[in-house]
Design an enzyme around this catalytic site. Sequence first.
Site, PDB file in Angstrom:
ATOM      1  N   LYS A 235      -5.854   3.302   7.055  1.00  0.00           N
ATOM      2  CA  LYS A 235      -7.088   2.429   7.598  1.00  0.00           C
ATOM      3  C   LYS A 235      -6.832   0.957   7.612  1.00  0.00           C
ATOM      4  O   LYS A 235      -5.824   0.752   7.252  1.00  0.00           O
ATOM      5  CB  LYS A 235      -8.216   2.692   6.737  1.00  0.00           C
ATOM      6  CG  LYS A 235      -8.382   2.080   5.443  1.00  0.00           C
ATOM      7  CD  LYS A 235      -8.597   0.459   5.442  1.00  0.00           C
ATOM      8  CE  LYS A 235      -8.313  -0.153   4.294  1.00  0.00           C
ATOM      9  NZ  LYS A 235      -8.414  -1.467   4.148  1.00  0.00           N
TER      10      LYS A 235
ATOM     11  N   SER B  70      11.351   0.457   7.830  1.00  0.00           N
ATOM     12  CA  SER B  70      10.593  -0.615   7.744  1.00  0.00           C
ATOM     13  C   SER B  70      11.645  -2.009   7.984  1.00  0.00           C
ATOM     14  O   SER B  70      12.659  -1.771   8.084  1.00  0.00           O
ATOM     15  CB  SER B  70      10.508  -0.660   6.004  1.00  0.00           C
ATOM     16  OG  SER B  70       9.385  -1.767   5.678  1.00  0.00           O
ATOM     17  N   ARG B  71      10.905  -3.132   8.079  1.00  0.00           N
ATOM     18  CA  ARG B  71      11.865  -4.199   8.335  1.00  0.00           C
ATOM     19  C   ARG B  71      12.976  -4.463   7.106  1.00  0.00           C
ATOM     20  O   ARG B  71      14.018  -4.897   7.549  1.00  0.00           O
ATOM     21  CB  ARG B  71      10.880  -5.537   8.237  1.00  0.00           C
ATOM     22  CG  ARG B  71      10.070  -5.444   9.674  1.00  0.00           C
ATOM     23  CD  ARG B  71       9.486  -6.986   9.582  1.00  0.00           C
ATOM     24  NE  ARG B  71       8.531  -7.061   8.745  1.00  0.00           N
ATOM     25  CZ  ARG B  71       7.836  -7.995   8.354  1.00  0.00           C
ATOM     26  NH1 ARG B  71       7.733  -9.105   9.166  1.00  0.00           N
ATOM     27  NH2 ARG B  71       6.991  -8.153   7.154  1.00  0.00           N
TER      28      ARG B  71
ATOM     29  N   ILE C  21       0.935  -1.158   0.096  1.00  0.00           N
ATOM     30  CA  ILE C  21      -0.021   0.161   0.103  1.00  0.00           C
ATOM     31  C   ILE C  21       0.950   1.253   0.086  1.00  0.00           C
ATOM     32  O   ILE C  21       0.481   2.283  -0.668  1.00  0.00           O
ATOM     33  CB  ILE C  21      -0.874   0.100   1.249  1.00  0.00           C
ATOM     34  CG1 ILE C  21      -2.147   1.085   0.909  1.00  0.00           C
ATOM     35  CG2 ILE C  21      -0.115   0.029   2.394  1.00  0.00           C
ATOM     36  CD1 ILE C  21      -3.003   0.867  -0.165  1.00  0.00           C
TER      37      ILE C  21
ATOM     38  N   ASP D 191     -11.024  -5.970   6.784  1.00  0.00           N
ATOM     39  CA  ASP D 191     -10.074  -5.070   5.821  1.00  0.00           C
ATOM     40  C   ASP D 191     -10.606  -4.279   4.792  1.00  0.00           C
ATOM     41  O   ASP D 191     -10.520  -2.844   4.733  1.00  0.00           O
ATOM     42  CB  ASP D 191      -8.900  -5.859   5.672  1.00  0.00           C
ATOM     43  CG  ASP D 191      -7.836  -5.026   5.307  1.00  0.00           C
ATOM     44  OD1 ASP D 191      -7.050  -4.038   6.211  1.00  0.00           O
ATOM     45  OD2 ASP D 191      -7.389  -4.489   4.120  1.00  0.00           O
TER      46      ASP D 191
END
Length: 306
Positions: free
Chosen positions: A89, A35-36, A13, A167
């Site tokens: 969201k 981020s990982r 996303i 979701d």
Amino acid sequence: MAIRIAVIGVGKIARDQHLPAIAANPAYELVATVSRHDPELSVPWFADLDDLLASGITVDAVALCTPPQVRYGLAVKALQHKLHVFLEKPPGATLAEVESLRAMADEAGVTLFASWHSRYAAGVEPARAWLAGRSIRDVRIIWREDVRVWHPGQAWIWQAGGLGVFDPGINALSIATHILPRPFFLTEATLEMPSNCQAPIAADLSFTDSAGTPIHMDLDFRQTGPQSWDIIIQTDDGELKLAKGGSVLTLPEGVREDEDREYPELYARFAALVAGGQSDVDIAPLRHVADAFLRGHMRAVEPFIE
């Protein structure tokens, strides 16, 4: 001066929507990512938020694009550092989390934005305007998609707090709560739970409002072939239909379809909120999902195997 923003959680996303919207808006400067894994962009990358906060890079705001189960802790750290916070969201894993963040943002004097991207689909605002003052007889919401296409490898969506079929379904609720003239509430629900998951793969829900208007919602993650993201409303003046997630509006007088501007509009809204020293934290869509889990009948179905 541009809002110096960091994107936290660089998954699908973020790559598909957030990063292009930020790059296209001169109100923002992307200064870092968290981020990982290194997303290999042209800005500094950090493996966790603490490292970014300790780096000396000046950050004004963060966009949290992580799964909802881990978003609260990240938002707390950002608010404690008086950063403006954009929440993808759903805004949190629970209602209480979001209320807590709202209070923290107010105390810190910064902006908290609980974003609902589907509300910015091209047909939504015209649909709201057309419905105002009209008598609504019936509402049908059909949100069916193939989870293997839209959420491949996203194990978090099947875990507690991941919402499962809600979701995407919460997108429909974000539209319905925005365009319908009266608040509505759940009367009954059936949630189909794969035996190896902690979140539903399908749901059938019935709502009503203070005028007794029937509102039916059909959610399913097992749709193959054509996908359905439709809201169909019968009124005394004819039928309104929002299709393709709100981008196509059909009214008795004709069809309207415009380009997708959801995330550019979200970031324009966030910039305006920051400039005005305001927050926008609407939890109505998430409340309906919570009510479904509270009141819904859980029906076990076959395991989900991706």
